[in-house]
Design a protein around this motif. Structure first.
Motif, PDB file in Angstrom:
ATOM      1  N   LEU A   1       0.831  -1.168   0.001  1.00 35.13           N
ATOM      2  CA  LEU A   1      -0.133   0.064   0.138  1.00 35.13           C
ATOM      3  C   LEU A   1       0.839   1.289  -0.025  1.00 35.13           C
ATOM      4  O   LEU A   1       1.803   1.250   0.828  1.00 35.13           O
ATOM      5  CB  LEU A   1      -0.962  -0.028   1.345  1.00 35.13           C
ATOM      6  CG  LEU A   1      -2.274  -0.832   1.068  1.00 35.13           C
ATOM      7  CD1 LEU A   1      -2.146  -2.409   0.882  1.00 35.13           C
ATOM      8  CD2 LEU A   1      -2.869  -0.571   2.607  1.00 35.13           C
ATOM      9  N   VAL A   2       0.734   2.111  -0.936  1.00 31.18           N
ATOM     10  CA  VAL A   2       1.659   3.176  -0.982  1.00 31.18           C
ATOM     11  C   VAL A   2       0.925   4.531  -0.807  1.00 31.18           C
ATOM     12  O   VAL A   2      -0.122   4.923  -1.418  1.00 31.18           O
ATOM     13  CB  VAL A   2       2.336   3.061  -2.455  1.00 31.18           C
ATOM     14  CG1 VAL A   2       3.234   4.455  -2.747  1.00 31.18           C
ATOM     15  CG2 VAL A   2       3.270   1.932  -2.638  1.00 31.18           C
ATOM     16  N   THR A   3       1.458   5.314   0.043  1.00 30.17           N
ATOM     17  CA  THR A   3       0.924   6.538   0.522  1.00 30.17           C
ATOM     18  C   THR A   3       0.888   7.926  -0.494  1.00 30.17           C
ATOM     19  O   THR A   3      -0.252   8.512  -0.723  1.00 30.17           O
ATOM     20  CB  THR A   3       1.282   7.212   1.827  1.00 30.17           C
ATOM     21  OG1 THR A   3       2.682   7.342   1.585  1.00 30.17           O
ATOM     22  CG2 THR A   3       0.988   6.179   2.942  1.00 30.17           C
ATOM     23  N   HIS A   4       2.086   7.840  -1.347  1.00 28.46           N
ATOM     24  CA  HIS A   4       2.331   8.948  -2.120  1.00 28.46           C
ATOM     25  C   HIS A   4       3.737   8.704  -3.123  1.00 28.46           C
ATOM     26  O   HIS A   4       4.521   7.706  -2.686  1.00 28.46           O
ATOM     27  CB  HIS A   4       2.533  10.264  -1.509  1.00 28.46           C
ATOM     28  CG  HIS A   4       3.672  10.345  -0.774  1.00 28.46           C
ATOM     29  ND1 HIS A   4       3.711   9.791   0.598  1.00 28.46           N
ATOM     30  CD2 HIS A   4       4.809  10.981  -0.805  1.00 28.46           C
ATOM     31  CE1 HIS A   4       4.868  10.536   1.367  1.00 28.46           C
ATOM     32  NE2 HIS A   4       5.587  10.891   0.394  1.00 28.46           N
ATOM     33  N   GLY A   5       3.833   9.498  -3.979  1.00 27.51           N
ATOM     34  CA  GLY A   5       4.862   8.928  -5.040  1.00 27.51           C
ATOM     35  C   GLY A   5       6.342   9.231  -4.789  1.00 27.51           C
ATOM     36  O   GLY A   5       6.979   9.109  -5.746  1.00 27.51           O
ATOM     37  N   HIS A   6       6.577   9.991  -3.730  1.00 25.69           N
ATOM     38  CA  HIS A   6       8.106  10.229  -3.506  1.00 25.69           C
ATOM     39  C   HIS A   6       8.777   9.024  -3.429  1.00 25.69           C
ATOM     40  O   HIS A   6       8.514   7.989  -2.725  1.00 25.69           O
ATOM     41  CB  HIS A   6       8.066  11.043  -2.124  1.00 25.69           C
ATOM     42  CG  HIS A   6       7.904  12.296  -2.395  1.00 25.69           C
ATOM     43  ND1 HIS A   6       7.354  13.535  -1.303  1.00 25.69           N
ATOM     44  CD2 HIS A   6       8.309  13.196  -3.244  1.00 25.69           C
ATOM     45  CE1 HIS A   6       7.201  14.603  -1.725  1.00 25.69           C
ATOM     46  NE2 HIS A   6       7.634  14.547  -3.051  1.00 25.69           N
ATOM     47  N   ALA A   7       9.970   9.171  -3.790  1.00 19.09           N
ATOM     48  CA  ALA A   7      10.890   7.761  -3.922  1.00 19.09           C
ATOM     49  C   ALA A   7      11.124   7.103  -2.738  1.00 19.09           C
ATOM     50  O   ALA A   7      11.504   5.856  -2.684  1.00 19.09           O
ATOM     51  CB  ALA A   7      12.102   8.479  -4.667  1.00 19.09           C
ATOM     52  N   ASP A   8      10.966   7.587  -1.472  1.00 20.74           N
ATOM     53  CA  ASP A   8      11.451   6.983  -0.299  1.00 20.74           C
ATOM     54  C   ASP A   8      10.110   6.430   0.233  1.00 20.74           C
ATOM     55  O   ASP A   8      10.225   5.417   1.128  1.00 20.74           O
ATOM     56  CB  ASP A   8      12.003   7.783   0.775  1.00 20.74           C
ATOM     57  CG  ASP A   8      11.321   8.907   1.067  1.00 20.74           C
ATOM     58  OD1 ASP A   8      10.508   9.399   0.180  1.00 20.74           O
ATOM     59  OD2 ASP A   8      11.734   9.630   2.251  1.00 20.74           O
ATOM     60  N   HIS A   9       9.077   6.452  -0.552  1.00 23.07           N
ATOM     61  CA  HIS A   9       7.790   5.683  -0.051  1.00 23.07           C
ATOM     62  C   HIS A   9       7.191   4.867  -1.144  1.00 23.07           C
ATOM     63  O   HIS A   9       6.677   4.043  -0.856  1.00 23.07           O
ATOM     64  CB  HIS A   9       6.534   6.808   0.364  1.00 23.07           C
ATOM     65  CG  HIS A   9       6.879   7.740   1.362  1.00 23.07           C
ATOM     66  ND1 HIS A   9       6.280   7.361   2.622  1.00 23.07           N
ATOM     67  CD2 HIS A   9       7.607   8.737   1.836  1.00 23.07           C
ATOM     68  CE1 HIS A   9       6.747   8.378   3.714  1.00 23.07           C
ATOM     69  NE2 HIS A   9       7.574   9.171   3.006  1.00 23.07           N
TER      70      HIS A   9
END
Lengths: 335, 521
Positions: A33-41
């Motif tokens: 499950l991914v909260t947002h598109g920044h590379a560390d997430h």
């Protein structure tokens, strides 16, 4: 069952055995499950990804269409194994979400990164009451009180007026900050073309497609532009570009940088920034505390950032908290 | 206050000198009296405020903020005033009092009432104003503006020569209203101060080829001593020692001040001198920028003046007279002074420029950095006027060093690596010995920049470590011992003289080669 048997950190990231998924895993897992598109997430290589449509689009832009085995758009209440999951807006970047997880009779909210200032490129944060609130703590020190971003943009415009013969290079990360700065400029009445570094192009185009009116954006590497033509112009680039020969094409540039870290003078000087703009897409100290009050959890878990200070503050207010010590998150992410 | 806060912020983040000047001029142009004059006084160190101590501030913040949270914050921010400015509980409805109100309040408040007054102000100011206020109250602005730079900005603001401002400066005090009135077209203020600073006469560089056009008989020559050019001025018992740019440095040199037994204005070189032996520049450096000088230091590092010229004597202005006449008056005057503290800079015997070249090539003292050549007929003129005084410096020292680190430049050098750290060998290791950011042409800068990009081995923020393979010929004006540097030496005015692509790094100089250039201890 105790809460930390229902959701707990593993080397891959935060894991929910009831639903057999990880949230923002740092290594490939069967289901993310991914909260947002920044590379560390958001990282490529997972078996399946559940995220907002915009986060899925952004991951495809960044990593290619094959960034995951299968994908699912987060909509309404979803059942994963023994867990139910809902996504709520986080106000951080386009598509960013908090993940609400109900499992074993306990309700968790994982914030990812979030921001409570009005952000014209992201849907506003929505506090979700829960038992366990799992929060970021990027700017969790009482020295961080982000100023009004409009006043920061006014500084940039004042500098252009004072140095009309110089170009203004504004450092801003490609996802979120760049588009926010552009929108803030547009709201401040800057309707001239804004020049952007090549690495911002695809994400800016995507924002425009999603209905964010960024206005007239042009490539900063336009060969028909002479060096002197950039006098008095605004150029947006990722901060790494300032060190590149790319920066040599502009006349006597003023180096600006839009980031929450610019609150601290030594940080600005370290980066050789002449015009620090304190514009952050994260919750500042008062907003972290306010949010915890509003959500009113039994316990607060702190994922990444300056957890010591936040824990101290919560202890002073008789609130229970603990650090999760998740690995793989940047000590000082895109602020 | 917010304008002053904004000025401090702009100055602190603007690395270029010209950029700083523009911010200052803009401030002088847009702010009314007495605001601009008090801002100027704060920058030049002419506001005499009670110095608020760090411990007082710590005490205040401990009453408002949890000690552990403060400690974590201070640890992160690294600057006490900045941490307090940011962490102080926010004002509901911040006020923006004029700078003058805050300055007068600090001036008028006694020690006992000071903590209460400061806390009340912090309660009502916005964060950036809090920072400026704390910097003002603690007396350390640290925004990279010297008094000299501030006066240069004033000169630009009023379109007058900076020397005229320097001459007036010591008769003026904040808020400098008469000064601003003059710079905006009003009447020039008359300096009422005793023993004021007079603009100094400066020389231009020369060499043997250029000197060939002149008749040696029209000139005198002196050694160029490697101390600090000063002006000693005495009028009606008021004694002052000024730097070349008009800073009053009397406080650091009470021993010399006491020995100024004349009435007049002397141009000379400040040295540390033990009997006849002139100490190296590094000894003089130990005496600089001290508010008080201990007895031990006065004894071990005695200050002396070596006199070059006499501008005024017993009420008479000699500046229009030819050098030779002024020199005769100076010689008579110095005879009556204490020879331990004040002596004459000797004139050098020479008939041809080649004679002088021979003297210059072999000076009798290591603390000589060349020769000064002065036209006998020249009056004493303010500033650097061509055709009167010449400096013919000894050839620079040279060392072949290896490029180790490079840092990004600013402004026109944005995107270029333009600040270079270089080192020499000590055993099998390269030890950094200095940093240079000029001496190269634009073409050479491109070349160096390319080298740095192609040979980076590590990055730390704006700094890159490079593969130690490029030899640079570094020219410098002198070498001092330095306990602060790992190498134990510090160069004066290092610059890149040549890029030695022909030379392998292993053949660069060694630390012992450099140490051999140190002055005797």
């Amino acid at each position: 069952m105790a809460a930390d048997d229902l959701l707990f950190p593993t080397p891959e990231g935060l894991y929910c055995p009831g639903g057999d998924f990880h949230v923002d895993p740092v290594r490939p897992v069967p289901r993310a499950l991914v909260t947002h598109g920044h590379a560390d997430h958001a990282r490529p290589g997972n078996g399946a990804v559940l995220a907002t449509r915009q986060t899925l689009d952004i991951m495809a832009i960044r990593y290619g269409a094959d960034f995951t085995g299968t994908r699912q758009v987060a909509e309404g209440t979803m059942t994963l194994g023994d867990a139910t999951v809902r996504f709520h807006p986080a106000g951080h970047v386009l598509g960013s979400a908090q993940v609400e997880i109900e499992t074993g009779g306990t309700r968790f909210v994982v914030t990812g990164d979030y921001c409570r200032h009005r952000n014209p490129v992201a849907e506003g944060f929505e506090p979700v009451p829960c038992d366990i609130f799992i929060t970021e703590a990027t700017f969790a020190l009482p020295v961080f009180r982000h100023p009004d971003p409009a006043a920061e943009i006014a500084k940039l415009l004042a500098s252009i007026e004072a140095f009309p013969e110089r170009a203004h290079l504004v450092g801003a990360y490609a996802l979120g900050k760049a588009q926010r700065v552009i929108m803030l400029l547009r709201e401040a009445g800057w309707d001239a073309p804004i020049y952007i570094h090549g690495s911002l192009e695809r994400l800016c185009r995507y924002h425009a497609e999603q209905g964010v009116p960024l206005g007239d954006l042009r490539p900063a590497t336009d060969d028909s532009m002479a060096k002197a033509d950039f006098a008095g112009q605004i150029i947006l680039a990722p901060p790494s570009a300032f060190a590149a020969t790319w920066a040599q094409r502009f006349p006597d540039p003023v180096i600006a940088f839009a980031s929450g870290w610019m609150q601290i003078r030594a940080r600005a000087r370290q980066r050789g920034v002449e015009l620090p703009l304190v514009i952050s897409d994260h919750a500042d100290w008062p907003d972290l505390l306010r949010t915890i009050e509003e959500v009113n959890p039994e316990e607060t878990w702190i994922t990444h950032g300056r957890e010591e200070a936040l824990m101290r503050q919560l202890a002073l207010g008789q609130r229970r908290s603990r650090p999760l010590h998740l690995i793989g998150f940047e000590e000082e992410p895109e602020g | 206050m917010k304008h002053f806060a904004r000025l401090l912020e702009a100055l602190a983040f603007t690395p270029q000198r010209n950029g700083k000047i523009r911010h200052l001029v803009q401030h002088f142009r847009t702010r009314p009296d007495p605001e601009r004059g008090l801002a100027l006084g704060a920058l030049t160190g002419d506001l005499d405020l009670r110095n608020v101590t760090p411990s007082l501030l710590r005490g205040l913040v401990n009453e408002r903020v949890d000690a552990e949270l403060f400690a974590l914050s201070y640890d992160f921010v690294g600057d006490l005033a900045e941490t307090i400015a940011l962490i102080w509980p926010e004002a509901k409805d911040p006020s923006d009092p004029p700078l003058s109100e805050l300055v007068h309040e600090l001036e008028a408040t006694g020690k006992a009432a000071l903590p209460g007054v400061i806390a009340a102000r912090l309660d009502s100011l916005a964060p950036s104003s809090r920072y400026a206020y704390l910097k003002l109250a603690t007396g350390g602005l640290r925004v990279g503006v010297s008094a000299r730079l501030a006066r240069t900005a004033l000169a630009e603001f009023g379109a007058v020569p900076v020397e005229e401002i320097e001459e007036l400066w010591h008769g003026l005090a904040p808020p400098f209203e008469s000064l601003f009135a003059w710079l905006e077209g009003g009447e020039k203020p008359v300096s009422a101060a005793l023993a004021p600073f007079r603009p100094v006469m400066l020389s231009t560089a020369t060499d043997l080829d250029a000197l060939g056009a002149f008749d040696p008989a029209d000139y005198v020559a002196e050694w160029k001593w490697d101390g600090i050019r000063v002006q000693a001025s005495v009028e009606a018992g008021v004694k002052r020692l000024y730097s070349r740019t008009g800073e009053d440095i009397s406080g650091s040199f009470p021993d010399l001040l006491e020995a100024l037994d004349f009435d007049g204005t002397v141009d000379g070189e400040l040295l540390v001198r033990r009997k006849d032996a002139v100490a190296p520049f590094s000894d003089l450096q130990k005496r600089l920028n001290r508010k008080t000088v201990g007895k031990t230091m006065l004894k071990s590092h005695p200050a002396a003046l070596r006199a070059y010229d006499l501008l005024l004597h017993e009420g008479e202005d000699l500046r229009a007279l030819p050098f030779a006449d002024r020199r005769a008056r100076l010689e008579r005057m110095v005879l009556a002074c204490d020879p331990v503290r004040i002596d004459l800079s000797p004139l050098l015997p020479f008939e041809t420029w080649d004679d002088l070249a021979a003297l210059r090539a072999d000076p009798p003292d290591p603390v000589i950095e060349g020769v000064m050549i002065k036209r006998r007929e020249s009056p004493y003129l303010a500033g650097r006027i061509k055709g009167h005084w010449y400096k013919w410096k000894r050839d620079p020292m040279l060392v072949d060093a290896v490029l180790l680190y490079a840092q990004r430049g600013h402004g026109k050098r944005s995107g270029y690596y333009s600040d270079f750290t270089f080192g020499v060998w000590e055993g099998a290791q390269l030890i950094p010995v200095g940093k240079a950011y000029f001496g190269f042409t634009d073409e050479e800068l491109k070349d160096l920049d390319r080298f740095v990009r192609n040979n980076t081995v590590e990055r730390f923020g704006p700094v890159r470590a490079v593969k130690p393979s490029l030899v640079l010929e570094i020219a410098f004006e002198g070498l001092n011992r330095s306990a602060r540097h790992k190498s134990g030496v510090a160069m004066r005015f290092p610059r890149i003289a040549r890029i030695r692509k022909d030379k392998p790094a292993a053949e660069a100089d060694r630390l012992e080669d450099l140490a051999a250039l140190l002055p005797p201890e």
